[in-house]
Design a protein around this motif. Structure first.
Motif, PDB file in Angstrom:
ATOM      1  N   ASP A 189     -99.037 -27.747  45.198  1.00 38.06           N
ATOM      2  CA  ASP A 189    -100.111 -27.987  44.235  1.00 38.06           C
ATOM      3  C   ASP A 189    -100.210 -26.877  43.192  1.00 38.06           C
ATOM      4  O   ASP A 189    -101.074 -26.919  42.320  1.00 38.06           O
ATOM      5  CB  ASP A 189    -101.461 -28.166  44.939  1.00 38.06           C
ATOM      6  N   GLY A 190     -99.327 -25.890  43.266  1.00 38.70           N
ATOM      7  CA  GLY A 190     -99.290 -24.839  42.271  1.00 38.70           C
ATOM      8  C   GLY A 190    -100.392 -23.811  42.365  1.00 38.70           C
ATOM      9  O   GLY A 190    -100.441 -22.896  41.547  1.00 38.70           O
ATOM     10  N   SER A 191    -101.240 -23.883  43.369  1.00 38.63           N
ATOM     11  CA  SER A 191    -102.376 -22.978  43.449  1.00 38.63           C
ATOM     12  C   SER A 191    -102.057 -21.667  44.162  1.00 38.63           C
ATOM     13  O   SER A 191    -102.805 -20.702  44.043  1.00 38.63           O
ATOM     14  CB  SER A 191    -103.540 -23.664  44.172  1.00 38.63           C
ATOM     15  N   ARG A 233     -94.074 -29.032  52.275  1.00 38.60           N
ATOM     16  CA  ARG A 233     -94.718 -29.942  51.320  1.00 38.60           C
ATOM     17  C   ARG A 233     -96.233 -29.879  51.441  1.00 38.60           C
ATOM     18  O   ARG A 233     -96.944 -29.865  50.434  1.00 38.60           O
ATOM     19  CB  ARG A 233     -94.204 -31.369  51.548  1.00 38.60           C
ATOM     20  N   ALA A 234     -96.774 -29.832  52.656  1.00 40.37           N
ATOM     21  CA  ALA A 234     -98.214 -29.801  52.854  1.00 40.37           C
ATOM     22  C   ALA A 234     -98.812 -28.415  52.617  1.00 40.37           C
ATOM     23  O   ALA A 234    -100.035 -28.286  52.471  1.00 40.37           O
ATOM     24  CB  ALA A 234     -98.566 -30.272  54.262  1.00 40.37           C
ATOM     25  N   GLY A 235     -97.991 -27.375  52.597  1.00 38.76           N
ATOM     26  CA  GLY A 235     -98.477 -26.029  52.338  1.00 38.76           C
ATOM     27  C   GLY A 235     -99.065 -25.320  53.536  1.00 38.76           C
ATOM     28  O   GLY A 235     -99.598 -24.215  53.397  1.00 38.76           O
ATOM     29  N   ASP A 236     -98.946 -25.906  54.728  1.00 36.03           N
ATOM     30  CA  ASP A 236     -99.521 -25.277  55.921  1.00 36.03           C
ATOM     31  C   ASP A 236     -98.496 -24.447  56.685  1.00 36.03           C
ATOM     32  O   ASP A 236     -98.816 -23.822  57.684  1.00 36.03           O
ATOM     33  CB  ASP A 236    -100.124 -26.337  56.842  1.00 36.03           C
ATOM     34  N   ARG A 237     -97.255 -24.428  56.229  1.00 39.11           N
ATOM     35  CA  ARG A 237     -96.185 -23.638  56.824  1.00 39.11           C
ATOM     36  C   ARG A 237     -95.256 -23.145  55.719  1.00 39.11           C
ATOM     37  O   ARG A 237     -95.293 -23.638  54.587  1.00 39.11           O
ATOM     38  CB  ARG A 237     -95.379 -24.479  57.823  1.00 39.11           C
TER      39      ARG A 237
END
Length: 412
Positions: free
Chosen positions: A189-191, A264-268
């Motif tokens: 998400d670029g954040s 992809r989900a940003g959790d790892r």
């Protein structure tokens, strides 16, 4: 959705292909292509990520409300191709995938048996649609929207990260970090940024002796053989705040540059590891402990930059087969990311970025299988044998001390 339905979707979509290129286009481009040449530098797949610096997310330094698209910048669904340019001078891209930068790499010797591989970047100027040399940076990751890049200065590991406005060429913000950084990647998400930390420059090279016959390697073909990666920082891009440094256990399967990227989900996060087959990857949780791969990324390869399609239903995998001819044809595997079952193959020897849910950009050979390997960037479509040349032919370097131009993709 099962595999049979995915196949039917692909065939229906093939029948509804985009409008053909403008009149005369085919007469101006080459009809041959290749896959990426294996270089002499032993352990540095830069996909990195890739290869392998493919960044996805949202523009970071402004909202984009005043966004304009000069003549050089592609519109959604369009194709910008320059098959007469290698390296490219003008924008290369298709649909949502844009070559936001490219770099070359050359070894700078410090002694007869040691040196450092130094990158030189050319960044896309969003105002003109041309690539401009910017020698200030050792590492660049580009955010979507072609407005912002995260950059590291020349001396690695770096103690600060810059957020560069691509339109002005000025650093809008510097973010200080606790531990020296050698690589960067944006979250989907670029954040956020994940900044990989190293004890020493991860691009160091040295000769090493074989454990089999005691002979030294060729001219600086190997990276440092000890584990120099120490962990990572996760940074909030909007606030410019860096979270606490996260140490990661040393691992003998981590040699030289092995940067982290977000799942992809940003959790790892994950990185390439050296193992029994090419493209192996290891995931970690955000506290630095080894973690299982997400279900939809378990079968992906660290050395294939395209990874998951935008809708997450298809996975781009590695080279599946090559067909003799003049030129030869390469085919890569497209699989169900959950089951690893092959759905189809698509043209191209190395898949770099998804354009949309049925088209990709990759390298394809322009030579026969018996000739020296040469390639160009091409646009390929699932369900079609057609390739559209996007760049000129990338000529292999005549020296093991230098790497030819390597593209960096970002989404619009």
């Amino acid at each position: 959705m099962n595999v049979e339905e995915l196949v039917r979707d692909a065939l229906r979509e093939q029948a509804a292909e985009q409008a053909p290129a403008r009149t005369g286009f085919a007469d101006r481009v080459l009809a041959v292509r290749r896959r990426r040449r294996t270089r002499g530098f032993v352990a540095v797949a830069t996909a990195t990520a890739a290869v392998v610096a493919v960044a996805v997310g949202v523009p970071l330094l402004d909202s984009g409300k005043d966004d304009v698209h000069p003549a050089g910048i592609i519109q959604q669904g369009g194709v910008n191709a320059h098959p007469d340019q290698s390296p490219p001078r003008d924008l290369i891209g298709a649909g949502e995938a844009v070559m936001a930068a490219y770099y070359t790499e050359k070894i700078h010797y410090t002694s007869a048996d040691k040196g450092t591989a130094v990158r030189t970047y050319w960044l896309l100027d969003p105002k003109t649609g041309t690539y401009e040399k910017d020698p200030r940076w050792s590492f660049v990751a580009v955010a979507p929207g072609l407005r912002t890049a995260a950059v590291l200065e020349k001396n690695l590991p770096a103690d600060r990260i810059g957020l560069l406005d691509l339109a002005t060429g000025k650093v809008e913000r510097w973010i200080q970090v606790e531990h020296g950084v050698g690589g960067l990647a944006f979250s989907s998400d670029g954040s956020r940024l994940v900044a990989t930390t190293y004890d020493r420059n991860p691009d160091g090279r040295e000769k090493v002796k074989s454990t089999v016959d005691g002979k030294e390697s060729g001219p600086l073909e190997s990276v440092y053989r000890d584990a120099i990666r120490s962990g990572f920082h996760i940074l909030d891009v909007t606030s410019g705040q860096s979270g606490p440094w996260v140490p990661v256990a040393r691992d003998r399967d981590i040699i030289g540059r092995k940067d982290f990227s977000f799942s992809r989900a940003g959790d790892r996060v994950y990185s390439q590891i050296i193992g029994g087959r090419d493209g192996m990857q290891q995931f970690y949780d955000l506290k630095g402990a080894k973690a299982p791969a997400p279900a939809n990324e378990r079968h992906l390869r660290s050395d294939v930059g395209a990874r998951l399609s935008p809708n997450g239903r298809l996975a781009a995998l590695g080279l599946e087969k090559e067909v003799p001819g003049s030129p030869g044809k390469s085919y890569s595997s497209i699989r169900d990311p959950l089951t690893d079952k092959e759905i189809t193959t698509v043209r191209g020897g190395q898949l770099l970025a998804w354009v949309d849910d049925k088209r990709l950009i990759g390298w394809e050979r322009v030579t026969s299988l018996e000739e020296a390997y040469r390639a160009q960037l091409v646009l390929v479509t699932i369900g079609s044998d057609k390739v559209v040349p996007l760049s000129g032919v990338r000529e292999p370097s005549d020296s093991t001390d230098r790497q030819e131009w390597e593209p960096v993709f970002a989404r619009r």
